[in-house]
Design a protein around this motif. Structure first.
Motif, mmCIF file in Angstrom:
data_model
loop_
_atom_site.group_PDB
_atom_site.id
_atom_site.type_symbol
_atom_site.label_atom_id
_atom_site.label_comp_id
_atom_site.label_asym_id
_atom_site.label_seq_id
_atom_site.Cartn_x
_atom_site.Cartn_y
_atom_site.Cartn_z
ATOM 1 N N LEU A 24 -10.789 -6.818 14.838
ATOM 2 C CA LEU A 24 -11.809 -6.387 13.886
ATOM 3 C C LEU A 24 -11.232 -5.683 12.661
ATOM 4 O O LEU A 24 -11.917 -4.921 12.019
ATOM 5 C CB LEU A 24 -12.800 -5.444 14.589
ATOM 6 C CG LEU A 24 -13.627 -6.098 15.680
ATOM 7 C CD1 LEU A 24 -14.347 -5.043 16.498
ATOM 8 C CD2 LEU A 24 -14.619 -7.065 15.073
ATOM 9 N N GLY A 25 -10.018 -5.906 12.346
ATOM 10 C CA GLY A 25 -9.453 -5.326 11.139
ATOM 11 C C GLY A 25 -9.048 -3.869 11.255
ATOM 12 O O GLY A 25 -9.071 -3.144 10.283
ATOM 13 N N GLY A 44 -18.472 -4.943 13.665
ATOM 14 C CA GLY A 44 -17.290 -4.152 13.365
ATOM 15 C C GLY A 44 -17.580 -2.927 12.514
ATOM 16 O O GLY A 44 -18.564 -2.878 11.772
ATOM 17 N N ARG A 46 -15.930 -2.137 10.072
ATOM 18 C CA ARG A 46 -15.644 -2.523 8.680
ATOM 19 C C ARG A 46 -16.481 -3.730 8.266
ATOM 20 O O ARG A 46 -15.952 -4.710 7.752
ATOM 21 C CB ARG A 46 -14.166 -2.818 8.499
ATOM 22 C CG ARG A 46 -13.337 -1.579 8.567
ATOM 23 C CD ARG A 46 -11.956 -1.825 8.034
ATOM 24 N NE ARG A 46 -11.244 -0.559 7.948
ATOM 25 C CZ ARG A 46 -9.947 -0.462 7.853
ATOM 26 N NH1 ARG A 46 -9.213 -1.544 7.821
ATOM 27 N NH2 ARG A 46 -9.377 0.711 7.768
ATOM 28 N N ARG A 47 -17.743 -3.728 8.571
ATOM 29 C CA ARG A 47 -18.792 -4.652 8.107
ATOM 30 C C ARG A 47 -18.764 -6.062 8.663
ATOM 31 O O ARG A 47 -19.564 -6.907 8.277
ATOM 32 C CB ARG A 47 -18.853 -4.667 6.585
ATOM 33 C CG ARG A 47 -17.653 -5.279 5.885
ATOM 34 C CD ARG A 47 -17.692 -5.002 4.401
ATOM 35 N NE ARG A 47 -16.559 -5.670 3.795
ATOM 36 C CZ ARG A 47 -16.618 -6.383 2.711
ATOM 37 N NH1 ARG A 47 -17.734 -6.516 2.073
ATOM 38 N NH2 ARG A 47 -15.538 -6.966 2.249
ATOM 39 N N SER A 48 -17.908 -6.388 9.596
ATOM 40 C CA SER A 48 -17.846 -7.756 10.109
ATOM 41 C C SER A 48 -18.752 -7.950 11.320
ATOM 42 O O SER A 48 -19.039 -7.016 12.069
ATOM 43 C CB SER A 48 -16.416 -8.127 10.492
ATOM 44 O OG SER A 48 -16.005 -7.376 11.604
ATOM 45 N N GLN A 50 -18.828 -10.715 14.526
ATOM 46 C CA GLN A 50 -18.139 -11.819 15.182
ATOM 47 C C GLN A 50 -18.927 -12.234 16.407
ATOM 48 O O GLN A 50 -19.430 -11.386 17.143
ATOM 49 C CB GLN A 50 -16.726 -11.408 15.623
ATOM 50 C CG GLN A 50 -15.800 -11.166 14.465
ATOM 51 C CD GLN A 50 -14.368 -10.973 14.914
ATOM 52 O OE1 GLN A 50 -13.976 -11.360 16.005
ATOM 53 N NE2 GLN A 50 -13.575 -10.382 14.056
ATOM 54 N N SER A 70 -16.845 -15.533 12.418
ATOM 55 C CA SER A 70 -16.859 -14.201 11.832
ATOM 56 C C SER A 70 -17.398 -14.259 10.410
ATOM 57 O O SER A 70 -17.099 -15.199 9.665
ATOM 58 C CB SER A 70 -15.438 -13.637 11.825
ATOM 59 O OG SER A 70 -15.415 -12.348 11.267
ATOM 60 N N VAL A 71 -18.210 -13.267 10.055
ATOM 61 C CA VAL A 71 -18.739 -13.140 8.692
ATOM 62 C C VAL A 71 -18.757 -11.658 8.327
ATOM 63 O O VAL A 71 -18.776 -10.793 9.192
ATOM 64 C CB VAL A 71 -20.168 -13.710 8.549
ATOM 65 C CG1 VAL A 71 -20.200 -15.207 8.783
ATOM 66 C CG2 VAL A 71 -21.146 -12.999 9.461
ATOM 67 N N TYR A 72 -18.766 -11.383 7.016
ATOM 68 C CA TYR A 72 -19.038 -10.023 6.560
ATOM 69 C C TYR A 72 -20.544 -9.878 6.524
ATOM 70 O O TYR A 72 -21.222 -10.523 5.745
ATOM 71 C CB TYR A 72 -18.411 -9.766 5.193
ATOM 72 C CG TYR A 72 -16.913 -9.586 5.276
ATOM 73 C CD1 TYR A 72 -16.383 -8.516 5.988
ATOM 74 C CD2 TYR A 72 -16.053 -10.475 4.666
ATOM 75 C CE1 TYR A 72 -15.008 -8.339 6.090
ATOM 76 C CE2 TYR A 72 -14.680 -10.308 4.763
ATOM 77 C CZ TYR A 72 -14.174 -9.234 5.473
ATOM 78 O OH TYR A 72 -12.815 -9.066 5.574
#
Length: 114
Positions: A24-25, A44, A46-48, A50, A70-72
């Motif tokens: 998830l970054g 996530g 950080r805006r994700s 999945q 996965s998308v923002y």
């Protein structure tokens, strides 16, 4: 063996496997929800968003779990992921973020990353 506890015999047949990893970054998950058999949605920090299919074989490119999209999803952390109770197959879900001015978003999991 005679007199062996039946639960102990059954436990010896359980196969173990490595846990599925979702990247998830760097900040980890803010929310998770089961969407259906083998489908896990992870929001996530950080805006994700999945969606992982845990039934799929591990992907060498993702370094962890099976097939995923996965998308923002939001401008900040995805604070909540909720599956639709009427979704057949676990495809419809809603997300909300930590930004109070941002709306609730409704997603079709089959279309993520398409």
């Amino acid at each position: 063996p005679c007199g062996a506890h039946p639960r102990r015999r059954a436990a010896s047949r359980i196969r173990t496997q490595q846990p599925t990893r979702v990247r998830l970054g760097g900040r980890g998950p803010a929310s998770v929800a089961w969407l259906g058999p083998g489908l896990l949605a992870v929001g996530g920090a950080r805006r994700s968003l999945q969606v992982c299919d845990l039934r799929a074989p591990p992907s060498s490119s993702s370094g962890g779990g099976g097939a995923h999209a996965s998308v923002y999803a939001h401008s900040d952390a995805v604070a909540g992921v909720r599956p639709s109770p009427r979704s057949h197959g676990g495809h419809a879900l809603a997300t909300f973020g930590t930004n109070p001015g941002e709306p609730v978003k409704v997603w079709d999991g089959r279309m993520l990353g398409a």
